[in-house]
Design an enzyme around this catalytic site. Structure first.
Site, PDB file in Angstrom:
ATOM      1  CB  CYS A 163     -65.960 -24.770 -21.901  1.00 36.36           C
ATOM      2  SG  CYS A 163     -65.999 -24.101 -20.331  1.00 36.36           S
ATOM      3  CE  LYS A 204     -76.487 -19.804   7.632  1.00 35.09           C
ATOM      4  NZ  LYS A 204     -76.968 -20.114   6.389  1.00 35.09           N
ATOM      5  CB  CYS A 217     -91.250  -0.231 -20.620  1.00 38.07           C
ATOM      6  SG  CYS A 217     -91.377  -1.704 -21.888  1.00 38.07           S
ATOM      7  CB  CYS A 222     -68.571 -27.627 -19.699  1.00 32.99           C
ATOM      8  SG  CYS A 222     -66.746 -27.579 -19.832  1.00 32.99           S
TER       9      CYS A 222
END
Lengths: 652, 323
Positions: free
Chosen positions: A432, A67, A168, A156
């Site tokens: 953060c 690409k 299950c 953040c």
């Protein structure tokens, strides 16, 4: 705007584009037209037919080519005098290190997955290069700007975790078609055609599974000299017949559920002679392995049709046979790929037969492919708009117009008359762990968890590191790299198998570990807290990481759109913008990261928050439309107080 | 609508967008015929989008020569190749657009659209004009309206970092999804002439200032007999004078048409490529909506300004005014 003086920062800029797909093609074109002259572009993908409806730099004749390279050539045709440097490579490759990133004035993302976005975010932080991030799905899109120390970084706000299903539900009690798809794709397909050494929960867990597990393993092996038709029927009868019978034996399970019906191939196919109306007999050695198709062999044409149980059973047996006869080389190392026609046929048929057994409506191949391949809806127009918005933000970054930067949301339904809604960027999240170096906490049983569990479940899966280095004080516990001495490699391999408390430098409650990714130049500290017991259902990892907020996995689809076709099909109010995303993960149950409680006030309502990635704006719009649906012009209003609230949180 | 199936080739090519708008919409698109006049940057973007989307045919009108100025925001024609073998702008664009999607017929019509007879328009489902005068906009719009068949009419123009789209779907019926229910809705659109005749004073408060500024420039170009965009900062004083006259004539408060905005619009008359991409994208979506009958179409103006970043819809009609 185009006075020469104003164009100067554009002409002199060196920009990095990551991704040459839907957004990337549009972006490269718009950058070239806007006067950019030095553009580098990374993309590891090659061109597919399904790209051609929007990735307009590519033609049929380019299918299979890089690409990045084809995009470069196409743009140079109309702007021959500019420089475009393509890299047909993964942005996570070690060559794209911090020094590589430092040469650029701005990085522009047109990516399709969370992992790569997090990786680029960290490199941009480490290199201190501004990042313009973007995403689209259907008519929705968003552009955000991330500048170290000035605005939020990409991480953040926690990103919605990929939708996962309890094991299950997948192995024993499916109630939706997507459960059958996950079973067919991640369990059955992987078991039959994938790596045999992988863990696989395919066989139903009955009370005596411990004893029978070994013999059950063998069921999926083709016996010596076993006829391929026989083998296919044996697999069919085992997974759709025998396994269901075993499951039915567990009465408790079916008290509140509909009992599934075992299906055996002889009951479905025996009384119906097998008509060949396709070209099965025309097979020849010249067949191109990549174009092998059970549908073609069976004369099934329209991918939009929903096949009968008989047709599904035939597709199942035929595709299984074709894998072993025409693509024998691939068997044993296949990974499901939505562009692999035969794989999609097999998964569609298997999911439909299972659905039929459990009384779940069957689906067409077209729909099944969308769900299995996590195909995110994509149109050219949204990508073009988003690319235009990226360039507008990039120009502001280059001109140093920091107070004019905006995050912009492209909406499907107008909000306060706006289809394109700019919002001021938020300041960095002080908690953060990526851009503020806030320590994380990990509850773990240090006397039974191994270092390997910690590396896989936390360092790689949760923290998204590729080349981790783990230190306890000055003692190095583990490291990944190409240039390690043999004795170190052996040492680390031995450490991986040790429980934390028995490492050369023991890790126990109160230990502070430093985890670093050398490529991302990203470090974080983890406080270890010893805990004896974990809830197997709720905390399946056997460890709980906290300290930053990971979005809850939304059950209702409103904000969960990351992962699969089912949720994205709920249309306009879902978001999370990835052009494509190939994975559905199964984990045993919910995400095991505890929200830290430091959640921002606005998280519930709006554009700000629960993640840049979740187009919260449209959530807000959709909620409000319930209240204000005034019928006449479908214009939905956001209350001014809410906008005021948002403003307060804005930068400066 | 007949129930022909899409071919295998179409299903493979359009896979991702069929997942957005469905097979029915794709079928309607492939039977639609679009006419565009004025190969400006916005129109080139629009053409790319609908050729990729898979309309039945696209007809281009623009006899002007290929020159540097004409291809500044045009990615269909190489910059520097000013000659193009004597081809007109429309012909050069046609050759490039054809390659985007072999399933779409792209052709060129020669001549001046404003001189074409009314029945010429009957072939088309939608007509888009760009870069033409106020009088031409009104004229083409009226020609479309006079036909028995409903022909959607659009204008699109970019002036530097600002852009405008106008939509006239006449009387338009579509289905709207609301909370899982599908309801039929009808919208009445005014013509361009009707819309711009609504007294400014009667319009709702907070109508985009771009609407007024662009009307002043349009009028200025008409009075001065200039082409769209043939203005410069030199014209500021006369444009401001005209603005005052128009506002006074309607007893409309001049502050709604800031001098600074007019000044900005006069300072640069080139199309800004990112703005073209945005306008061409929005217009592409609108035409796809109108043809497929899916989704709320915008009524009836759209404005984008790269300076504040807002993309705003305004309903400029007698219905929505205090008239």
């Amino acid at each position: 705007m185009a006075s020469d003086q104003e164009l100067e920062p554009i002409k002199n800029a060196k920009v990095l584009m990551v991704g040459a797909g839907g957004i990337g093609c549009e972006l490269l074109k718009t950058l070239a037209l806007s006067g950019f002259t030095d553009i580098h572009i990374i993309d590891m993908d090659t061109i597919e037919v399904s790209n051609l409806n929007r990735q307009f730099l590519f033609r049929q004749s380019h299918v299979g080519q890089s690409k990045a390279k084809v995009a470069r050539d196409a743009v140079l045709r109309f702007r021959p005098q500019i420089n475009i440097t393509p890299y047909h490579a993964n942005v996570k490759d070690p060559e794209f290190n911090v020094d590589f990133f430092k040469q650029f004035n701005v990085v522009l993302n047109g990516l399709d997955n969370l992992d790569a976005r997090r990786h680029v975010n960290r490199l941009c932080l480490a290199a201190d290069v501004p990042l313009v991030e973007s995403g689209t799905t259907g008519f929705l899109g968003q552009v955000t700007v991330h500048i170290k120390g000035q605005t939020e970084c990409y991480e953040c706000q926690p990103k919605p975790a990929p939708k996962t299903y309890p094991v299950c539900t997948i192995t024993s009690t499916p109630s939706k078609f997507v459960h059958c798809i996950v079973w067919a794709k991640d369990l059955l397909f992987a078991k039959l055609f994938g790596d045999k050494n992988q863990d696989n929960d395919l066989n139903v867990r009955s009370s005596d599974s411990a004893n029978s597990s070994e013999s059950a393993e063998d069921v999926f092996e083709r016996r010596k000299d076993e006829d391929i038709e026989q083998y296919g029927q044996r697999i069919y009868d085992h997974v759709f017949g025998y396994n269901i019978e075993v499951a039915l034996g567990n009465e408790e399970t079916w008290k509140s559920r509909n009992r599934p019906k075992p299906i055996y191939s002889r009951d479905i196919l025996l009384d119906k002679p097998f008509h060949q109306n396709g070209n099965l007999n025309k097979d020849s050695e010249t067949d191109d392995a990549s174009s092998v198709s059970a549908m073609v062999c069976l004369g099934l044409k329209n991918p939009q049709d929903i096949w009968s149980l008989v047709e599904n059973s035939r597709v199942f047996l035929e595709s299984l046979k074709l894998f072993f006869t025409k693509r024998a080389k691939d068997v044993g190392n296949l990974i499901f790929d939505k562009d692999d026609q035969l794989a999609v046929e097999f998964v569609t048929a298997a999911a439909n037969i299972r659905a039929s057994s459990f009384g779940i409506p069957m689906h067409s191949l077209f729909e099944a492919k969308g769900i299995a391949g996590n195909i995110v809806h994509a149109v050219a127009t949204t990508n073009a708009i988003i690319a235009g918005l990226i360039v507008i933000e990039a120009i502001k970054v280059l001109r140093n117009e920091r107070n004019k930067l905006r995050m912009t949301y492209c909406l499907e339904h107008p909000s306060r008359k706006m289809l394109l809604m700019p919002v001021e960027p938020f300041e960095p999240n002080k908690s953060c762990y990526v851009c503020s170096e806030t320590p994380l906490s990990l509850e773990i049983n240090t006397s039974c968890s191994k270092l390997r569990d910690f590396v896989e479940k936390i360092v790689r899966n949760k923290l998204g590191m590729n080349f981790p280095l783990i230190m306890h004080g000055s003692a190095l516990l583990y490291e990944v790299g190409d240039d390690l001495e043999d004795d170190m490699v052996a040492n680390y391999a031995a450490n991986l198998e040790k429980v934390l408390a028995e490492l050369p430098s023991p890790v126990t409650g109160g230990t502070m570990l430093t985890v670093e990714d050398l490529q991302q130049e990203f470090t974080c500290c983890i406080n270890i807290m010893h805990r004896e017991e974990f809830d197997e259902e709720k905390e399946p990892d056997g460890m709980v990481l906290s300290g930053w907020i990971q979005a809850r996995t939304a059950e209702n689809g409103e904000r969960s759109a990351v992962t699969n076709g089912e949720s994205t099909s709920k249309s306009s109010n879902t978001a999370v913008l990835e052009e494509e995303n190939d994975e559905i993960e199964i984990i045993t149950t919910e995400v095991s990261v505890i929200p830290s409680g430091a959640k921002r006030k606005l998280a519930e309502i709006s554009v700000d928050s629960n993640s840049v990635n979740s187009l919260a704006a449209s959530d807000l719009v959709s909620k409000k439309s319930l209240d204000h649906g005034d019928g006449n012009n479908a214009v939905v209003m956001i209350d001014d107080e809410e906008l005021e609230g948002i403003k307060k949180k804005r930068l400066r | 609508m007949d129930s022909e199936e899409l071919t295998e080739q179409e299903t493979a090519l359009y896979d991702r967008q069929i997942r957005v708008w469905g097979v029915d919409a794709q079928r309607r698109l492939s039977k639609s015929h679009i006419l565009v006049s004025g190969m400006k940057g916005t129109v080139v973007e629009f053409c790319k989008n609908i050729v990729l989307a898979g309309v039945g045919s696209l007809t281009l009108i623009d006899d002007s020569p290929v020159n540097e100025e004409a291809v500044i925001a045009n990615f269909l024609i190489p910059l520097g190749e000013n000659d193009c073998g004597g081809k007109s702008l429309a012909e050069a664009c046609r050759d490039a657009l054809k390659e985007f999607n072999p399933m779409v017929r792209v052709s060129v019509e020669k001549g001046d659209l404003s001189t074409f007879e009314g029945d010429f328009f009957d072939k088309f489902s939608a007509v888009v004009v760009s870069g033409c005068s106020l009088a031409t906009k009104k004229l083409i719009n009226e020609k479309c309206r006079k036909r028995l068949k409903q022909i959607a009419f659009y204008t699109v123009d970019c002036r530097d970092s600002c852009g405008e789209i106008f939509v006239d779907l006449q009387s338009y019926t579509y289905t709207q999804k609301k909370l899982d229910e599908t309801i039929e809705r009808q919208l009445q659109y005014p013509s361009f002439e009707e819309a711009v005749s609504v007294p400014w004073k009667a319009l709702p408060r907070k109508v985009s200032k771009l609407y007024f500024a662009l009307r002043v420039l349009e009028k200025f170009e008409e009075v001065e007999e200039r082409k769209l965009g043939e203005v410069s900062i030199e014209d500021l004083q006369s444009a401001l004078k005209l603005k005052k006259e128009i506002c006074d004539g309607q007893s409309f408060n001049e502050v709604n048409v800031p001098d600074s905005l007019l000044e900005r619009l006069l300072q640069c008359n080139k199309e800004h490529p990112p703005v073209c991409a945005i306008l061409g994208g929005i217009l592409g979506q609108e035409v796809i909506k109108a043809i497929s009958g899916k989704g709320d179409p915008l009524k009836n103006f759209f404005f984008f300004d790269a300076v504040d970043g807002k993309g705003v819809i305004e309903d400029i009609s007698a219905q929505n005014s205090g008239v």
